[in-house]
Design a protein around this motif. Structure first.
Motif, short mmCIF file in Angstrom:
data_model
loop_
_atom_site.label_atom_id
_atom_site.label_comp_id
_atom_site.label_asym_id
_atom_site.label_seq_id
_atom_site.Cartn_x
_atom_site.Cartn_y
_atom_site.Cartn_z
N LYS A 140 -2.42 8.04 -7.06
CA LYS A 140 -3.68 7.27 -7.01
C LYS A 140 -4.90 8.16 -7.20
O LYS A 140 -5.94 7.72 -7.67
CB LYS A 140 -3.76 6.50 -5.68
CG LYS A 140 -3.86 7.37 -4.45
CD LYS A 140 -3.67 6.55 -3.17
CE LYS A 140 -2.22 6.33 -2.88
NZ LYS A 140 -1.93 5.48 -1.72
N ASP A 179 1.84 2.22 -6.33
CA ASP A 179 1.36 2.01 -4.96
C ASP A 179 1.70 0.56 -4.57
O ASP A 179 1.46 -0.37 -5.35
CB ASP A 179 -0.17 2.22 -4.97
CG ASP A 179 -0.66 2.85 -3.68
OD1 ASP A 179 0.10 2.86 -2.70
OD2 ASP A 179 -1.81 3.33 -3.67
N SER A 180 2.24 0.37 -3.37
CA SER A 180 2.82 -0.94 -3.03
C SER A 180 1.79 -2.07 -3.10
O SER A 180 2.09 -3.15 -3.62
CB SER A 180 3.47 -0.89 -1.65
OG SER A 180 2.54 -0.44 -0.69
N GLU A 181 0.57 -1.82 -2.61
CA GLU A 181 -0.45 -2.87 -2.60
C GLU A 181 -0.85 -3.24 -4.02
O GLU A 181 -1.09 -4.40 -4.33
CB GLU A 181 -1.69 -2.40 -1.82
CG GLU A 181 -1.45 -2.05 -0.36
CD GLU A 181 -0.80 -0.68 -0.15
OE1 GLU A 181 -0.56 0.03 -1.17
OE2 GLU A 181 -0.50 -0.33 1.00
N ASN A 193 -6.49 6.74 3.06
CA ASN A 193 -5.58 6.19 2.06
C ASN A 193 -6.07 4.83 1.58
O ASN A 193 -6.05 4.54 0.38
CB ASN A 193 -4.17 6.09 2.63
CG ASN A 193 -3.17 5.61 1.59
OD1 ASN A 193 -3.12 6.12 0.49
ND2 ASN A 193 -2.40 4.59 1.93
N LYS A 194 -6.55 4.01 2.51
CA LYS A 194 -7.01 2.68 2.09
C LYS A 194 -8.31 2.79 1.31
O LYS A 194 -8.55 2.02 0.38
CB LYS A 194 -7.14 1.78 3.32
CG LYS A 194 -6.74 0.36 3.13
CD LYS A 194 -5.43 0.12 2.36
CE LYS A 194 -4.20 0.73 2.98
NZ LYS A 194 -2.97 0.38 2.23
N GLU A 248 -7.39 3.62 -2.04
CA GLU A 248 -6.75 2.46 -2.69
C GLU A 248 -7.76 1.40 -3.12
O GLU A 248 -7.53 0.67 -4.09
CB GLU A 248 -5.71 1.85 -1.74
CG GLU A 248 -4.51 2.77 -1.58
CD GLU A 248 -3.37 2.17 -0.80
OE1 GLU A 248 -2.33 2.84 -0.67
OE2 GLU A 248 -3.50 1.03 -0.31
MG MG Z 1 -0.38 2.07 -0.69
#
Ligand code: MG
Ligand code: NAD
Length: 394
Positions: free
Chosen positions: A121, A146-148, A224-225, A228
């Protein structure tokens, strides 16, 4: 014809899970592997996947590998990763490196018109505008790992008039808002004062995901968020004020989209990175994976709360840097990498991580960015400032 896959960061958490997906899939052939310095582990993987070209970013590690390996070619150094991309002619590159070191390979992949499965990311945080423009110019696709973002990619595919198979990422015409969920990390619910004494071991004990060290600390600070949110902005072209963060400790709902007619769509599943990895590697097809189907009776309940930006200011810092634009996100990322590294070494307290980032952002400012060279220079300068801040705060 199998899809030719090159994996950068093969020895890491995402890299190894990707190889697990490859082993269980038909139609994927690994043509190259790269890592930073763990040459013995990389040679083992090369042998088990029949790979004849590898790269090691660390020149000493590359030299050791070349001495003991006669079955193929060893590329060396950061330039070696780029050579590997050119030499192996892959159909898809999985970039699972950690940190801004992933930007060069992202640029090289897209520049060669090769599709990119992107776990790194930081590439998009640092160079989102230029990376997006490059993908558009060459027609290469960026498929998020990335999962989201994988969840958003899947949710938005149904809304995109361009169609899921076009080179352009799904655009969010009918979408009011993207919502990224966050587990909240190991320190969810704590006040800031209760975070002063937390150590490395506690920060690395993530409640729902097992990941590499850097991203696990980023999850504990909520940086991290923040990263993201920036990643989602560049992938899906949605303005920052329409990207929300929702804390959801069970990590079952990965993302949601609110639509213009009042409908909200969600993407659910047990937390298992092999699911978004498989999606990215097989896209636009789907590959079967032997993972458990979600049982909501077993899960029982799903909880949601707002993020606590007082205890975890990194989320706010990331939004501010994102809105400042230019070199702001690059500086944010560089300062974060330096601070997290110092924290993992035991040289910096947990609460000093956001202090290092805030000071570096203040001193470096946000400069206009016209080229990748501008970004490399901003990254370099920010790291020097962040190291000074670490020394002052340690
Ligand atoms: Mg993630
Ligand atoms: P990791 O630390 O487990 O593995 C990193 C890999 O990259 C290793 O193979 C290492 O050798 C290689 N590497 C590191 N620095 C390098 C350099 N300078 N040059 C060449 N190779 C280098 O990291 P990870 O947890 O697998 O994360 C990889 C990326 O995926 C990160 O950007 C992370 O944010 C993202 N991501 C990870 C997860 C996860 O579950 N682990 C989930 C979502 C996103």
């Amino acid at each position: 014809m199998p899809k030719r896959l090159l994996i950068l960061g093969a020895t890491g958490s995402i890299g190894r899970q990707a190889l697990d997906v490859v082993e269980r899939s038909e139609g994927l052939a690994v043509v190259g592997l790269a890592a930073e310095r763990s040459w013995a582990a990389l040679l083992e993987l090369a042998a088990s996947f029949g790979v004849s070209a590898i790269a090691l970013a660390d020149a000493d590690a590359a030299a050791r590998a070349a001495e003991s390996w006669t079955a193929g070619r060893v590329h060396s150094g950061a330039a070696g990763l780029v050579e590997l991309i050119e030499a192996t002619e892959p159909d898809l590159v999985l970039n699972a490196l950690v940190g801004a070191a992933g930007l060069g390979p992202t640029v090289a992949t897209l520049g060669e018109s090769i599709d990119l499965a992107l776990a790194n990311k930081e590439s998009l945080v640092v160079g989102g505008e230029l990376v997006g423009a490059l993908a558009e110019a060459t027609g290469a696709r960026i498929i998020p790992v990335d999962s989201e973002h994988s969840a958003l990619h899947q949710l938005l595919a149904g809304e995109a008039h361009a169609g899921a198979q076009s080179a352009a990422p799904p655009r969010a015409g009918t979408v009011r808002r993207l919502v990224l969920t966050a587990s909240g990390g190991p320190f969810r619910g704590r006040l800031r004062a209760q975070l002063a004494e937390v150590g490395v071991e506690q920060a690395l004990a993530h409640p729902t995901w097992s990941m590499g060290g850097k991203i696990t600390v980023d999850s504990a600070t909520l940086m991290n968020k923040g990263l993201e949110v920036i990643e989602a902005h560049h992938l899906f072209g949605v303005p920052y004020e329409r990207i929300a963060v929702l804390v959801h400790p069970q990590s079952i709902v990965h993302a949601l989209i609110d639509l213009c007619d009042g409908a909200t769509l969600a993407h659910l599943g047990y937390p298992d990175m092999r699911v978004p990895i498989s999606y990215a590697l097989h896209y636009p097809e789907r590959g079967a994976l032997p993972v458990r189907t979600l049982d909501l009776v077993e899960v029982g309940r799903l909880d949601f709360e707002a993020p606590d930006e007082e205890a975890f200011p990194c989320l706010r810092l990331a939004r501010e840097a994102a809105l400042a634009g230019g070199s702001g996100p690059c500086v944010l990322n560089a300062a974060n990498e330096v601070a997290v590294h110092a924290f993992l070494e035991g040289a910096l307290g947990f609460l000093a991580i956001d202090a290092v980032i805030a000071q570096t952002l203040e001193r470096a400012g946000a400069e206009p960015v016209h080229s990748f060279e501008d970004l490399y220079a901003a990254d370099h300068r920010a790291r020097a400032l962040a190291r000074e801040a670490v020394l002052a705060l340690a």
